[in-house]
Design an enzyme around this catalytic site. Structure first.
Site, PDB file in Angstrom:
ATOM      1  N   THR A  62       0.838  -1.193   0.000  1.00 11.02           N
ATOM      2  CA  THR A  62       0.000   0.000   0.000  1.00 11.02           C
ATOM      3  C   THR A  62       0.879   1.251   0.000  1.00 11.02           C
ATOM      4  OG1 THR A  62      -1.936   1.024   1.015  1.00 11.02           O
ATOM      5  CG2 THR A  62      -0.394  -0.030   2.516  1.00 11.02           C
ATOM      6  N   LYS A  66       3.629   1.341  -4.020  1.00 15.26           N
ATOM      7  CA  LYS A  66       3.121   0.538  -5.153  1.00 15.26           C
ATOM      8  C   LYS A  66       4.006   0.649  -6.397  1.00 15.26           C
ATOM      9  CE  LYS A  66      -1.662   0.546  -3.606  1.00 15.26           C
ATOM     10  NZ  LYS A  66      -3.071   0.845  -3.896  1.00 15.26           N
ATOM     11  N   ASP A 102      -6.409  -3.674  -7.552  1.00 18.42           N
ATOM     12  CA  ASP A 102      -7.254  -2.518  -7.202  1.00 18.42           C
ATOM     13  C   ASP A 102      -8.387  -2.328  -8.221  1.00 18.42           C
ATOM     14  OD1 ASP A 102      -6.037  -1.706  -4.845  1.00 18.42           O
ATOM     15  OD2 ASP A 102      -4.617  -0.379  -5.851  1.00 18.42           O
ATOM     16  N   GLY A 127      -8.542  12.361 -10.190  1.00 22.73           N
ATOM     17  CA  GLY A 127      -7.241  11.992  -9.621  1.00 22.73           C
ATOM     18  C   GLY A 127      -6.338  11.409 -10.692  1.00 22.73           C
ATOM     19  N   ALA A 128      -5.039  11.501 -10.458  1.00 20.92           N
ATOM     20  CA  ALA A 128      -4.077  10.947 -11.422  1.00 20.92           C
ATOM     21  C   ALA A 128      -2.906  10.317 -10.675  1.00 20.92           C
ATOM     22  CB  ALA A 128      -3.596  12.042 -12.369  1.00 20.92           C
ATOM     23  N   GLY A 129      -3.175   9.832  -9.462  1.00 23.38           N
ATOM     24  CA  GLY A 129      -2.131   9.180  -8.669  1.00 23.38           C
ATOM     25  C   GLY A 129      -2.193   7.671  -8.860  1.00 23.38           C
ATOM     26  N   ASN A 151      -7.886  15.943 -13.037  1.00 27.53           N
ATOM     27  CA  ASN A 151      -7.021  16.060 -11.863  1.00 27.53           C
ATOM     28  C   ASN A 151      -6.788  17.526 -11.519  1.00 27.53           C
ATOM     29  OD1 ASN A 151      -5.413  14.755  -9.864  1.00 27.53           O
ATOM     30  ND2 ASN A 151      -3.583  15.463 -10.935  1.00 27.53           N
ATOM     31  N   ARG A 152      -6.538  17.783 -10.214  1.00 30.61           N
ATOM     32  CA  ARG A 152      -6.211  19.139  -9.756  1.00 30.61           C
ATOM     33  C   ARG A 152      -5.056  19.699 -10.593  1.00 30.61           C
ATOM     34  NH1 ARG A 152      -4.381  19.466  -3.575  1.00 30.61           N
ATOM     35  NH2 ARG A 152      -2.746  18.115  -4.410  1.00 30.61           N
ATOM     36  N   TYR A 220     -12.807   5.394   2.393  1.00 30.81           N
ATOM     37  CA  TYR A 220     -13.931   4.765   3.083  1.00 30.81           C
ATOM     38  C   TYR A 220     -13.987   5.212   4.534  1.00 30.81           C
ATOM     39  CZ  TYR A 220      -9.971   1.730   4.061  1.00 30.81           C
ATOM     40  OH  TYR A 220      -8.724   1.264   4.395  1.00 30.81           O
TER      41      TYR A 220
HETATM   42  P1  NDP Z   1      -1.607   9.560  -4.583  1.00 31.71           P
HETATM   43  O1  NDP Z   1      -0.887  10.301  -3.523  1.00 31.71           O
HETATM   44  O2  NDP Z   1      -0.826   8.755  -5.578  1.00 31.71           O
HETATM   45  O3  NDP Z   1      -2.472  10.620  -5.473  1.00 31.71           O
HETATM   46  C1  NDP Z   1      -3.227  11.598  -4.843  1.00 31.71           C
HETATM   47  C2  NDP Z   1      -4.191  12.233  -5.855  1.00 31.71           C
HETATM   48  O4  NDP Z   1      -5.115  13.038  -5.126  1.00 31.71           O
HETATM   49  C3  NDP Z   1      -3.526  13.171  -6.876  1.00 31.71           C
HETATM   50  O5  NDP Z   1      -4.220  13.065  -8.084  1.00 31.71           O
HETATM   51  C4  NDP Z   1      -3.712  14.552  -6.223  1.00 31.71           C
HETATM   52  O6  NDP Z   1      -3.737  15.618  -7.152  1.00 31.71           O
HETATM   53  C5  NDP Z   1      -5.077  14.386  -5.613  1.00 31.71           C
HETATM   54  N1  NDP Z   1      -5.340  15.266  -4.463  1.00 31.71           N
HETATM   55  C6  NDP Z   1      -4.741  15.231  -3.246  1.00 31.71           C
HETATM   56  N2  NDP Z   1      -5.299  16.156  -2.430  1.00 31.71           N
HETATM   57  C7  NDP Z   1      -6.270  16.794  -3.164  1.00 31.71           C
HETATM   58  C8  NDP Z   1      -7.187  17.830  -2.859  1.00 31.71           C
HETATM   59  N3  NDP Z   1      -7.232  18.423  -1.661  1.00 31.71           N
HETATM   60  N4  NDP Z   1      -8.059  18.217  -3.845  1.00 31.71           N
HETATM   61  C9  NDP Z   1      -8.040  17.606  -5.059  1.00 31.71           C
HETATM   62  N5  NDP Z   1      -7.175  16.624  -5.402  1.00 31.71           N
HETATM   63  C10 NDP Z   1      -6.305  16.219  -4.445  1.00 31.71           C
HETATM   64  O7  NDP Z   1      -2.693   8.684  -3.849  1.00 31.71           O
HETATM   65  P2  NDP Z   1      -3.402   7.343  -4.391  1.00 31.71           P
HETATM   66  O8  NDP Z   1      -3.772   7.580  -5.811  1.00 31.71           O
HETATM   67  O9  NDP Z   1      -2.569   6.160  -4.086  1.00 31.71           O
HETATM   68  O10 NDP Z   1      -4.699   7.237  -3.473  1.00 31.71           O
HETATM   69  C11 NDP Z   1      -5.816   8.129  -3.623  1.00 31.71           C
HETATM   70  C12 NDP Z   1      -6.898   7.762  -2.629  1.00 31.71           C
HETATM   71  O11 NDP Z   1      -7.504   6.514  -2.953  1.00 31.71           O
HETATM   72  C13 NDP Z   1      -6.345   7.610  -1.210  1.00 31.71           C
HETATM   73  O12 NDP Z   1      -7.147   8.407  -0.377  1.00 31.71           O
HETATM   74  C14 NDP Z   1      -6.492   6.140  -0.885  1.00 31.71           C
HETATM   75  O13 NDP Z   1      -6.829   5.970   0.482  1.00 31.71           O
HETATM   76  C15 NDP Z   1      -7.629   5.699  -1.792  1.00 31.71           C
HETATM   77  N6  NDP Z   1      -7.522   4.271  -2.186  1.00 31.71           N
HETATM   78  C16 NDP Z   1      -8.509   3.412  -1.806  1.00 31.71           C
HETATM   79  C17 NDP Z   1      -8.470   2.067  -2.159  1.00 31.71           C
HETATM   80  C18 NDP Z   1      -9.561   1.136  -1.730  1.00 31.71           C
HETATM   81  O14 NDP Z   1      -9.379  -0.091  -1.823  1.00 31.71           O
HETATM   82  N7  NDP Z   1     -10.709   1.627  -1.289  1.00 31.71           N
HETATM   83  C19 NDP Z   1      -7.355   1.518  -2.973  1.00 31.71           C
HETATM   84  C20 NDP Z   1      -6.370   2.520  -3.354  1.00 31.71           C
HETATM   85  C21 NDP Z   1      -6.465   3.843  -2.947  1.00 31.71           C
HETATM   86  P3  NDP Z   1      -2.384  16.374  -7.627  1.00 31.71           P
HETATM   87  O15 NDP Z   1      -1.797  15.515  -8.707  1.00 31.71           O
HETATM   88  O16 NDP Z   1      -2.867  17.693  -8.138  1.00 31.71           O
HETATM   89  O17 NDP Z   1      -1.496  16.487  -6.434  1.00 31.71           O
END
Ligand code: NDP
Length: 273
Positions: A62, A66, A102, A127-129, A151-152, A220
């Site tokens: 996690t 990853k 996922d 989102g783009a993470g 994405n932001r 969640y």
């Molecule tokens: P990352 O850190 O890789 O990416 C974060 C993303 O969130 C980026 O796109 C970022 O935008 C955006 N972001 C962060 N803060 C804000 C904000 N205040 N407003 C708008 N956009 C924002 O995280 P992950 O992609 O790994 O995870 C994202 C979420 O998904 C997590 O909260 C995680 O808990 C959840 N998740 C849940 C799973 C499940 O099984 N339910 C599985 C995997 C993840 P920017 O590029 O502009 O910074």
């Protein structure tokens, strides 16, 4: 001998994975243990190799490891290659194999638990993470009419789209910033940003939710700011990501054990708690 599995991350204390896999093991009569391992931010590979050397059979990976897990795996499944991210490691005589569950977990929750048919639907993915990256291919495999990535940081969404299309070929994938969404309408909006963790909702223009639409937050733990905003803006249904968490765990369990655990009782147990 009891087989050992673990989830590795930083932080890790909050993880529900040990509870979920213990329930799967009970329900399927599998002899295994599943623990949580906190790896130092610069010590992921060492911690994985130590666990494998001590007899570990597999791991979930996690945040924030990853991408490192993808680099560490000797071979990866096509869906992990498409994501360039790994959340499941399998240790065997063939070395370290990587997979990403996922996306199938999300699709299983949307289609089986929430009864949504994704074919022909207009989907907005925020989102783009790592999380967004992991679900692109499984969502496109459901043949939506449209998948729009927003994405932001708009350039990050565009780069992810270009990178994905270069590997996977032509597909109905668009990308941009939140402000470019004005005038669009979607049947499903998935929040794959971490905004809810900061108690915020992504700033979306009004009017995005089509009649009968679902707003889904991967985060969640009850109603998130995104879900509350979606309800106020007319989304017919809202769901959090607990079902995705349980379904991705079930797919990892299947990869390790060759047995599909029932997910409904485990999800009900977690919701009850
Ligand atoms: P990352 O850190 O890789 O990416 C974060 C993303 O969130 C980026 O796109 C970022 O935008 C955006 N972001 C962060 N803060 C804000 C904000 N205040 N407003 C708008 N956009 C924002 O995280 P992950 O992609 O790994 O995870 C994202 C979420 O998904 C997590 O909260 C995680 O808990 C959840 N998740 C849940 C799973 C499940 O099984 N339910 C599985 C995997 C993840 P920017 O590029 O502009 O910074």
């Amino acid at each position: 001998m009891t087989d050992r599995y673990a989830v590795i991350g930083n932080p890790i204390a909050h993880s529900k994975s040990p509870q979920i896999h213990a329930a799967f093991a009970r329900l399927t009569f599998q002899d295994l243990t599943y623990e949580a391992i906190l790896a130092p931010l610069d010590g992921f590979e060492r911690a994985v190799r130590d666990f494998a050397a001590a007899g570990g059979r597999g791991m979930n990976v996690t945040v924030p490891f990853k991408l490192e897990a993808h680099a560490l795996a000797g071979t990866c499944s096509p869906r992990a290659e498409a994501a360039q991210a790994v959340n499941t490691l399998i240790f065997s005589g063939n070395g370290i194999q990587g997979d990403n569950t996922d996306g199938v977990g999300l699709v299983a929750d949307l289609t089986r638990n929430l009864g949504l048919d994704l074919a022909g639907k207009r989907i907005l993915l925020l989102g783009a993470g790592g999380a967004a990256r992991g679900v692109l291919l499984p969502l496109l495999e459901q043949q939506p009419a449209q998948l729009h990535l927003a994405n932001r940081t708009a350039d990050k969404a565009r780069s992810l789209r270009d990178e994905f299309v270069a590997r996977a070929g032509a597909c109905p994938l668009e990308a941009g910033g939140f402000d470019e969404l004005a005038g669009g309408q979607f049947d499903l909006v998935i929040n794959a940003t971490a905004a809810s963790l900061a108690d915020e909702a992504p700033p979306l223009p009004a009017g995005l939710y089509a009649p009968g639409s679902l707003a889904y937050d991967m985060v969640y733990g009850g109603e998130t700011p995104f879900m509350a905003a979606a309800r106020a803006q007319g989304a017919a249904r809202q769901a959090d990501g607990l079902g995705m968490l349980v379904e991705q765990a079930a797919e990892s369990f299947f990869l390790w054990r060759g047995v599909r655990p029932p997910t409904a009782p485990v999800l009900a147990q977690l919701r009850g708690a």
